[in-house]
Design a protein around this motif. Structure first.
Motif, PDB file in Angstrom:
ATOM      1  N   ASP A   1      27.163  52.540  16.901  1.00 15.86           N
ATOM      2  CA  ASP A   1      28.458  53.196  17.059  1.00 15.86           C
ATOM      3  C   ASP A   1      28.746  53.316  18.554  1.00 15.86           C
ATOM      4  O   ASP A   1      27.980  53.934  19.293  1.00 15.86           O
ATOM      5  CB  ASP A   1      28.463  54.579  16.403  1.00 15.86           C
ATOM      6  CG  ASP A   1      29.873  55.135  16.255  1.00 15.86           C
ATOM      7  OD1 ASP A   1      30.611  55.130  17.266  1.00 15.86           O
ATOM      8  OD2 ASP A   1      30.233  55.564  15.146  1.00 15.86           O
ATOM      9  N   LEU A   2      29.848  52.725  18.983  1.00 17.54           N
ATOM     10  CA  LEU A   2      30.166  52.633  20.409  1.00 17.54           C
ATOM     11  C   LEU A   2      31.090  53.743  20.905  1.00 17.54           C
ATOM     12  O   LEU A   2      31.534  53.712  22.054  1.00 17.54           O
ATOM     13  CB  LEU A   2      30.810  51.280  20.711  1.00 17.54           C
ATOM     14  CG  LEU A   2      30.024  50.029  20.294  1.00 17.54           C
ATOM     15  CD1 LEU A   2      30.736  48.778  20.790  1.00 17.54           C
ATOM     16  CD2 LEU A   2      28.586  50.075  20.791  1.00 17.54           C
ATOM     17  N   SER A   3      31.361  54.725  20.057  1.00 15.60           N
ATOM     18  CA  SER A   3      32.364  55.728  20.419  1.00 15.60           C
ATOM     19  C   SER A   3      31.843  56.825  21.351  1.00 15.60           C
ATOM     20  O   SER A   3      32.632  57.663  21.793  1.00 15.60           O
ATOM     21  CB  SER A   3      32.942  56.372  19.155  1.00 15.60           C
ATOM     22  OG  SER A   3      31.926  56.986  18.376  1.00 15.60           O
ATOM     23  N   GLY A   4      30.561  56.802  21.661  1.00 17.81           N
ATOM     24  CA  GLY A   4      29.987  57.832  22.533  1.00 17.81           C
ATOM     25  C   GLY A   4      29.775  57.378  23.952  1.00 17.81           C
ATOM     26  O   GLY A   4      30.720  57.085  24.693  1.00 17.81           O
ATOM     27  N   ALA A   5      28.506  57.281  24.350  1.00 16.44           N
ATOM     28  CA  ALA A   5      28.159  56.956  25.742  1.00 16.44           C
ATOM     29  C   ALA A   5      28.674  55.580  26.154  1.00 16.44           C
ATOM     30  O   ALA A   5      29.078  55.383  27.311  1.00 16.44           O
ATOM     31  CB  ALA A   5      26.645  57.026  25.922  1.00 16.44           C
ATOM     32  N   TYR A   6      28.672  54.636  25.228  1.00 18.21           N
ATOM     33  CA  TYR A   6      29.150  53.291  25.557  1.00 18.21           C
ATOM     34  C   TYR A   6      30.616  53.351  26.003  1.00 18.21           C
ATOM     35  O   TYR A   6      30.999  52.748  27.017  1.00 18.21           O
ATOM     36  CB  TYR A   6      28.998  52.354  24.364  1.00 18.21           C
ATOM     37  CG  TYR A   6      29.430  50.931  24.636  1.00 18.21           C
ATOM     38  CD1 TYR A   6      28.516  49.982  25.084  1.00 18.21           C
ATOM     39  CD2 TYR A   6      30.755  50.525  24.454  1.00 18.21           C
ATOM     40  CE1 TYR A   6      28.908  48.668  25.342  1.00 18.21           C
ATOM     41  CE2 TYR A   6      31.158  49.224  24.714  1.00 18.21           C
ATOM     42  CZ  TYR A   6      30.222  48.303  25.160  1.00 18.21           C
ATOM     43  OH  TYR A   6      30.617  47.006  25.420  1.00 18.21           O
ATOM     44  N   THR A   7      31.430  54.074  25.264  1.00 18.84           N
ATOM     45  CA  THR A   7      32.843  54.198  25.615  1.00 18.84           C
ATOM     46  C   THR A   7      33.022  54.904  26.952  1.00 18.84           C
ATOM     47  O   THR A   7      33.873  54.507  27.763  1.00 18.84           O
ATOM     48  CB  THR A   7      33.607  54.940  24.504  1.00 18.84           C
ATOM     49  OG1 THR A   7      33.744  54.064  23.373  1.00 18.84           O
ATOM     50  CG2 THR A   7      34.993  55.368  24.956  1.00 18.84           C
TER      51      THR A   7
ATOM     52  N   ASP B   1      39.537  45.538  22.480  1.00 19.83           N
ATOM     53  CA  ASP B   1      40.978  45.320  22.365  1.00 19.83           C
ATOM     54  C   ASP B   1      41.727  46.623  22.115  1.00 19.83           C
ATOM     55  O   ASP B   1      42.786  46.855  22.703  1.00 19.83           O
ATOM     56  CB  ASP B   1      41.283  44.363  21.205  1.00 19.83           C
ATOM     57  CG  ASP B   1      41.471  42.922  21.646  1.00 19.83           C
ATOM     58  OD1 ASP B   1      41.468  42.652  22.859  1.00 19.83           O
ATOM     59  OD2 ASP B   1      41.629  42.059  20.764  1.00 19.83           O
ATOM     60  N   SER B   2      41.195  47.455  21.223  1.00 14.74           N
ATOM     61  CA  SER B   2      41.973  48.593  20.747  1.00 14.74           C
ATOM     62  C   SER B   2      41.285  49.945  20.847  1.00 14.74           C
ATOM     63  O   SER B   2      41.856  50.897  21.390  1.00 14.74           O
ATOM     64  CB  SER B   2      42.373  48.356  19.279  1.00 14.74           C
ATOM     65  OG  SER B   2      43.160  47.197  19.148  1.00 14.74           O
ATOM     66  N   ASP B   3      40.063  50.063  20.331  1.00 11.62           N
ATOM     67  CA  ASP B   3      39.440  51.382  20.218  1.00 11.62           C
ATOM     68  C   ASP B   3      39.223  52.060  21.566  1.00 11.62           C
ATOM     69  O   ASP B   3      39.537  53.244  21.738  1.00 11.62           O
ATOM     70  CB  ASP B   3      38.104  51.278  19.475  1.00 11.62           C
ATOM     71  CG  ASP B   3      38.283  50.853  18.029  1.00 11.62           C
ATOM     72  OD1 ASP B   3      39.088  51.484  17.331  1.00 11.62           O
ATOM     73  OD2 ASP B   3      37.625  49.882  17.606  1.00 11.62           O
ATOM     74  N   ILE B   4      38.671  51.315  22.517  1.00 13.50           N
ATOM     75  CA  ILE B   4      38.399  51.917  23.827  1.00 13.50           C
ATOM     76  C   ILE B   4      39.695  52.212  24.582  1.00 13.50           C
ATOM     77  O   ILE B   4      39.858  53.314  25.124  1.00 13.50           O
ATOM     78  CB  ILE B   4      37.424  51.046  24.641  1.00 13.50           C
ATOM     79  CG1 ILE B   4      36.078  50.941  23.901  1.00 13.50           C
ATOM     80  CG2 ILE B   4      37.214  51.639  26.039  1.00 13.50           C
ATOM     81  CD1 ILE B   4      35.095  49.950  24.484  1.00 13.50           C
TER      82      ILE B   4
ATOM     83  N   ALA C   1      47.027  42.780  19.987  1.00 10.56           N
ATOM     84  CA  ALA C   1      45.936  42.184  20.786  1.00 10.56           C
ATOM     85  C   ALA C   1      45.826  42.960  22.073  1.00 10.56           C
ATOM     86  O   ALA C   1      46.748  43.636  22.421  1.00 10.56           O
ATOM     87  CB  ALA C   1      46.184  40.727  21.065  1.00 10.56           C
ATOM     88  N   TRP C   2      44.762  42.960  22.854  1.00 10.38           N
ATOM     89  CA  TRP C   2      44.290  43.986  23.822  1.00 10.38           C
ATOM     90  C   TRP C   2      44.527  45.302  23.097  1.00 10.38           C
ATOM     91  O   TRP C   2      44.220  46.340  23.553  1.00 10.38           O
ATOM     92  CB  TRP C   2      45.059  44.020  25.139  1.00 10.38           C
ATOM     93  CG  TRP C   2      44.421  44.079  26.532  1.00 10.38           C
ATOM     94  CD1 TRP C   2      45.006  43.620  27.669  1.00 10.38           C
ATOM     95  CD2 TRP C   2      43.179  44.644  26.986  1.00 10.38           C
ATOM     96  NE1 TRP C   2      44.210  43.862  28.774  1.00 10.38           N
ATOM     97  CE2 TRP C   2      43.078  44.479  28.389  1.00 10.38           C
ATOM     98  CE3 TRP C   2      42.100  45.273  26.356  1.00 10.38           C
ATOM     99  CZ2 TRP C   2      41.998  44.918  29.162  1.00 10.38           C
ATOM    100  CZ3 TRP C   2      41.035  45.698  27.126  1.00 10.38           C
ATOM    101  CH2 TRP C   2      40.995  45.521  28.514  1.00 10.38           C
ATOM    102  N   GLY C   3      45.112  45.265  21.925  1.00 15.12           N
ATOM    103  CA  GLY C   3      45.887  46.315  21.288  1.00 15.12           C
ATOM    104  C   GLY C   3      47.295  46.174  21.827  1.00 15.12           C
ATOM    105  O   GLY C   3      47.504  46.012  23.020  1.00 15.12           O
ATOM    106  N   ALA C   4      48.281  46.186  20.943  1.00 15.83           N
ATOM    107  CA  ALA C   4      49.661  46.104  21.406  1.00 15.83           C
ATOM    108  C   ALA C   4      49.907  47.170  22.464  1.00 15.83           C
ATOM    109  O   ALA C   4      50.601  46.933  23.451  1.00 15.83           O
ATOM    110  CB  ALA C   4      50.622  46.279  20.228  1.00 15.83           C
ATOM    111  N   MET C   5      49.336  48.337  22.261  1.00 13.77           N
ATOM    112  CA  MET C   5      49.498  49.428  23.212  1.00 13.77           C
ATOM    113  C   MET C   5      48.961  49.051  24.595  1.00 13.77           C
ATOM    114  O   MET C   5      49.561  49.371  25.622  1.00 13.77           O
ATOM    115  CB  MET C   5      48.805  50.686  22.670  1.00 13.77           C
ATOM    116  CG  MET C   5      49.039  51.953  23.461  1.00 13.77           C
ATOM    117  SD  MET C   5      47.932  52.133  24.894  1.00 13.77           S
ATOM    118  CE  MET C   5      46.324  52.060  24.090  1.00 13.77           C
TER     119      MET C   5
END
Length: 291
Positions: free
Chosen positions: A255-261, A173-176, A20-24
């Protein structure tokens, strides 16, 4: 503490960690905190948690997430968030009476487990669990979608990330976070925390850090609640300014991996740094007040 709560806490003592939040992300919050706690706080929590390594906070930072998915710990699921019934992106706000349900919320939970630690009358096993909850919730409250009710905190907003199907909540939580740290491992968390510590100690966050803990108090239940509400309100504001700035339609099925991120990364960096520093000072205050 009720008999049910005590039994539930005891039954949870041996469960492993989860995400969660990503464990990382949670581990990064914990590593930042471990850099700023006092020597007395370090000694107290290393002794309580039975871990004298430098990972003593990080190793338990995600424990509360595995607990919530067990039969014994199901009651704690609502403790990870507060359902702000506001109207993003037009308006964002958190109201404790309106948004904290009868089953509890992260503001009440942070206050409750803090009080348990300060009172010091619970068994060691229960004090350990209270510590794990506080460490975890101090991280969760900094994730904007843990302080938002819309679409179940973004969980039902379908998005893509690097071409993979996911949802808005999971992206935050994780990707960003992983796009900043470069991975999901413990070493990624340590490296990210090192960067954030440098920014807090001598970089771009240095002038802000004292303000992050302005008014922080564990002197009473109401003071604890007031502080937690301040954190939740700050976090929730990012739902309007960043997370859903263009409304649901701006992110749904995108897809949020570009400008959004690129836009979101500075907010995630700030929130992880902020909550790590705040956790350190919160734990210091608990140890100072403990009976």
């Amino acid at each position: 503490m009720s008999r049910f709560t005590a039994l539930a806490l005891l039954s949870a003592a041996a469960l492993p960690g989860a995400l969660a939040w990503g464990a990382m992300g949670h581990e990064t919050v914990a590593y930042v905190a471990s850099n700023y706690v006092s020597s007395a706080t370090k000694s107290y929590f290393q002794s309580l948690l039975g871990d004298t390594s430098t990972d003593y906070l990080a190793s338990v930072a995600s424990w509360a997430d595995s607990y919530r998915y067990t039969t014994a710990g199901a009651f704690s699921a609502p403790y990870h968030y507060i359902d702000a019934n506001d109207n993003p992106p037009t308006s964002c706000s958190v109201n404790l009476d309106r948004d904290c349900g009868s089953e509890g919320c992260i503001v009440r939970a942070l206050q409750n487990y803090t009080s348990i630690l300060i009172a010091g009358t619970a068994t060691k096993a229960n004090l350990q669990i209270a510590a794990k909850m506080v460490i975890h919730f101090a991280g969760d409250i900094g994730q904007p979608l843990h302080c938002e009710a819309l679409d179940v905190g973004g969980n039902t907003i379908d998005v893509e990330y690097n071409g993979d199907d996911t949802n808005l909540h999971a992206a935050w939580d994780s990707d960003i976070p992983e796009s900043i740290s470069g991975g999901s491992s413990l070493s990624s968390a340590k490296s990210w925390a090192t960067d954030l510590i440098s920014e807090i100690t001598s970089g771009s966050y240095k002038s802000q850090a004292s303000g992050w803990v302005s008014g922080l108090s564990v002197a009473s239940s109401s003071a604890q609640t007031t502080t937690a509400m301040k954190w939740a309100t700050e976090s929730n504001a990012y739902v309007c300014s960043t997370v859903l700035k263009g409304g649901v339609s701006a992110v749904e099925n995108k897809d949020l991996s570009g400008a959004y991120t690129t836009t979101a990364q500075p907010v995630v960096d700030l929130q992880i740094a902020k909550q790590g520093y705040r956790l350190a000072k919160w734990l210091d205050a608990i140890v100072a007040a403990a009976k």
